[in-house]
Write an enzyme that holds these catalytic residues in place. Structure first.
Site, PDB file in Angstrom:
ATOM      1  N   THR A 193     -18.804  17.565  53.931  1.00 35.41           N
ATOM      2  CA  THR A 193     -18.563  18.809  53.310  1.00 35.41           C
ATOM      3  C   THR A 193     -18.534  20.197  54.147  1.00 35.41           C
ATOM      4  OG1 THR A 193     -19.491  20.084  51.235  1.00 35.41           O
ATOM      5  CG2 THR A 193     -20.968  18.871  52.447  1.00 35.41           C
ATOM      6  N   GLU A 194     -17.591  20.916  53.795  1.00 35.41           N
ATOM      7  CA  GLU A 194     -17.424  21.861  54.825  1.00 35.41           C
ATOM      8  C   GLU A 194     -18.477  22.887  54.752  1.00 35.41           C
ATOM      9  OE1 GLU A 194     -15.532  21.233  52.203  1.00 35.41           O
ATOM     10  OE2 GLU A 194     -14.246  22.906  51.553  1.00 35.41           O
ATOM     11  N   ASN A 195     -19.479  23.138  53.892  1.00 39.26           N
ATOM     12  CA  ASN A 195     -20.551  23.906  53.918  1.00 39.26           C
ATOM     13  C   ASN A 195     -21.514  23.417  55.022  1.00 39.26           C
ATOM     14  OD1 ASN A 195     -20.656  22.036  51.766  1.00 39.26           O
ATOM     15  ND2 ASN A 195     -22.480  23.062  50.976  1.00 39.26           N
TER      16      ASN A 195
END
Lengths: 231, 231, 231, 231
Positions: free
Chosen positions: D63-65
């Site tokens: 997940t890019e966060n």
């Protein structure tokens, strides 16, 4: 010299932020958002701010409250359009706030460049899209890139989990997000933490933000908002 | 002797009545480093400065192989092959240390976060140019290490070197004849004969050791920007 | 797909490395040097290698032994000239090995760029020095920069402390150095560790190299060389 | 139905006898993702794919966060506001998770380390162009998030979308009329009517759902590169 100071209140932590300052604000949605520092900034009253943050406020708390207080002239962010970004939405549609949309990875990498002394870098993101407008394009090894410049802050307001008395920081889970990058990219980095511990209590291998990047630390009562858009 | 602290030196140079050994010079530099400063000590002579930092000085040492808050040299059982300084000498950690990888370490440096670095030198020029990485002799293996990164990275670059070569030539010169490490990067030069501030307007004597300021000025092949007021 | 494999021997770990490959080799001096993988590479016998590493071998072990075995055509490094780099020295003076000297911070940042998909970046290091030759210079905001390109490896050989069964890595102290950067910059990353633990045993916040960067892991008996140049 | 695995589809398209719901389509995509792949699921419909990955699939979600090895959505007491996915929905961690900051997360993406990302789309063009971030309507607040970074970052970019708009126009088009997210980046398109491979030679039907291949081809305003062999 830049040794971190542990301050006793959020008001002391945000003192001196000038009208017109560029302020990097941590958080991805509500996770990692420095709520208490933002509330102090609302009390402090600095105006005409440029805010750099991933989103443009959620619900009525944190960054959204700062926008509602009319202190922000411009927002640089990747994703201002969310179900609960009604505060930004209203201001934007009323023409009362400027918006610059930056792809999320560029936002992060441009702040990293500011902190790392990189003058500019060639990035493949956004080539051939409307966000490439006005940017220098170059082909390197058969691939196209855009030239991207650093984003530097006068201040960074971030949330972390623990600080030691020197200012070394650790983060919890995905609340880490933009904090470590913003800490490197601002002239003055201000951090709210759940807990301040003695130097030596954080495992040196597990420190995420070394003390050199931290200017002011304030311990706050943990307050976390669990649901996006909860009023 | 100068008081510790960073205010630019104004007026007449201080003096000590004898030429300093490199060890005494290390002690002088240690006293000039303000509490709380983030400092990188280059390999070779500058490493000695660490031995003269009083316990509790609050000076935080950076080593470019990936550590902040490095402690003194390791002895006996404290020797750990996984913990060395940039000169590959075993060292220790102080409470509040942090480790990071090489790209992060040089980002810290290049990004201007270190207050001071102290480097050895073959030559320093009038305009702050530094030559310290290569003799330029064809039979010499070139090796730069982190010198060029340090030279352009720290807020203040101090040089620590004997003023004269073994054959008696000044190493503070009008123009470097050795290959450059960095352009216009040196802000202060500590030598056994005296200390020099290097600024946009030229070079100014800050302290003298065992020699009068006029006499010292005469030994150099460069014009000093401010004739010393007393001998 | 690139999920990491835990292999049973160093010979299996280095299998397939081709003649002419570019191999990134971790370590700063002896700290973090993947001794066992290098010994396996010597047994494996790949020739004409280009080695990217901070140093060019110390004493007669590790990288120095690989050079002595005649398997290396070229070395890219920052600091080949050390008291105990006699193996490299002999080969270099005999014209039997090529050398490209890269400032240490550029070495790290160029590998980071390779791992991060950055096409090139403007770096202030080495401006105005002989190492700027042939590089594009650009002034940005009143400061001069050189354009630097990524350094990508076919393989990386690195040493870490612990791996979990997915390939997540932690490092010990300054032995971290180039490992995390090289892991991102190579097509195939091969890691020797002191210990392999079950997935879930490493604190997710303390993982330094996420598993996505790791291809092969081998557990070895810890062997560390304490003194630089010890034979 | 296709076997799982990545080999390019050759010969006649597979078919299912009814048009798929988005949930069924998510299941199809989940089965096509090979074990051990590193995958990013875009916000919106693609998030559903996670629910169809069998336990022990070995697929590692990014997940890019700032996280690898993300687990399912968090329920009840497992909800932790510091742990969310890119859609800001509370999630969980699996054994062997790792957290990292935003610049590292997008370096991972941009550097080509993810095997697959699955994105929603407004339109996909014949040549793999993707439009998924902005309707281009003047009253729409532009918001790009990580879409442009994902589009150019993953080794394979899959799109998941209904084939037709509400008014019945195909979203697989000769040329995107919506503002682009990325150029030539899509390699496969999953729709409720069928699956399409996008390659240098054009678009090929891979599977059909509730419609014959010829009929499906006729609904599109683009030439398919390989006339289907059966209906």
């Amino acid at each position: 010299m830049s040794r971190a100071e542990i301050v006793g209140s959020t008001d002391a932590a945000v003192s001196g932020i000038e009208d017109g300052a560029t302020v990097l604000v941590g958080g991805f949605g509500l996770a990692g958002m420095p709520f208490d520092l933002i509330e102090a900034l609302i009390r402090q009253g600095a105006k005409d701010l440029t805010i750099v943050s991933n989103n443009a406020g959620n619900g009525d708390v944190g960054l959204a409250a700062l926008l509602a207080a009319g202190q922000v002239r411009k927002v640089l962010c990747s994703f201002p359009r969310q179900a609960d970004s009604w505060v930004f939405d209203g201001l934007y549609r009323a023409g009362r706030i400027e918006l610059e949309v930056v792809p999320q990875g560029n936002l992060a990498e441009r702040m990293r460049a500011a902190g790392a002394g990189i003058g500019a870098f060639y990035c493949p993101t956004a080539v051939g899209t409307p966000l490439a407008e006005g940017k220098e394009e170059r082909e390197i090894d058969g691939r196209k890139y855009l030239l991207e410049y650093p984003i530097k802050g006068d201040y960074a307001l971030i949330g972390a989990h623990r600080a030691d008395t020197l200012g070394n920081l650790t983060y919890r889970k995905t609340a880490r997000n933009f904090g470590p990058v913003m800490a490197t990219a601002a002239t003055t980095t201000i951090v709210q933490v759940d807990e301040v511990v003695e130097a030596g209590k954080l495992a040196p291998e597990a420190v995420v933000t070394p003390s050199i990047y931290v200017d002011r630390v304030v311990q706050v009562q943990t307050r976390r908002y669990t649901v996006q858009g909860a009023r | 002797m100068t008081a510790s602290g960073n205010p630019p030196h104004v007026g007449a140079p201080m003096s000590i009545d004898h030429r300093l050994s490199m060890d005494e010079l290390a002690a002088v530099i240690a006293r000039d480093i303000p509490a709380g400063a983030f400092v990188n000590l280059g390999i070779g002579q500058p490493t000695k400065i660490a031995d003269h930092l009083p316990i509790g000085s609050g000076v935080v040492l950076h080593t470019e192989n990936g550590m902040l808050n490095m402690g003194p040299k390791a002895e006996g059982d404290a020797v750990d092959p996984d913990l060395t300084n940039a000169g590959k000498v075993p060292v220790t950690e102080l409470p509040g240390s942090a480790y990071f990888h090489q790209a992060d370490s040089f980002a810290m440096m290049r990004g201007g976060h270190l207050d001071i670095c102290v480097l050895g030198a073959y030559q320093v020029a009038f305009n702050g140019d530094l030559a310290n990485w290569h003799t330029g002799r064809p039979d010499d293996v070139p090796a730069v290490g982190g010198a060029m990164d340090l030279a352009i990275g720290a807020k203040d670059v101090y040089v620590m070197m004997p003023l004269l070569t073994r054959s008696g030539e000044a190493k503070l010169v009008a123009r470097c004849t050795y290959p450059l490490t960095g352009v216009g990067c040196v802000s202060r030069v500590y030598t056994d004969h005296g200390v020099f501030d290097v600024g946009p307007e030229g070079i100014r004597i800050r302290e003298t050791y065992g020699v009068g300021a006029s006499e010292l000025a005469e030994r150099l092949d460069i014009a000093l920007c401010d004739a010393p007021l007393h001998d």
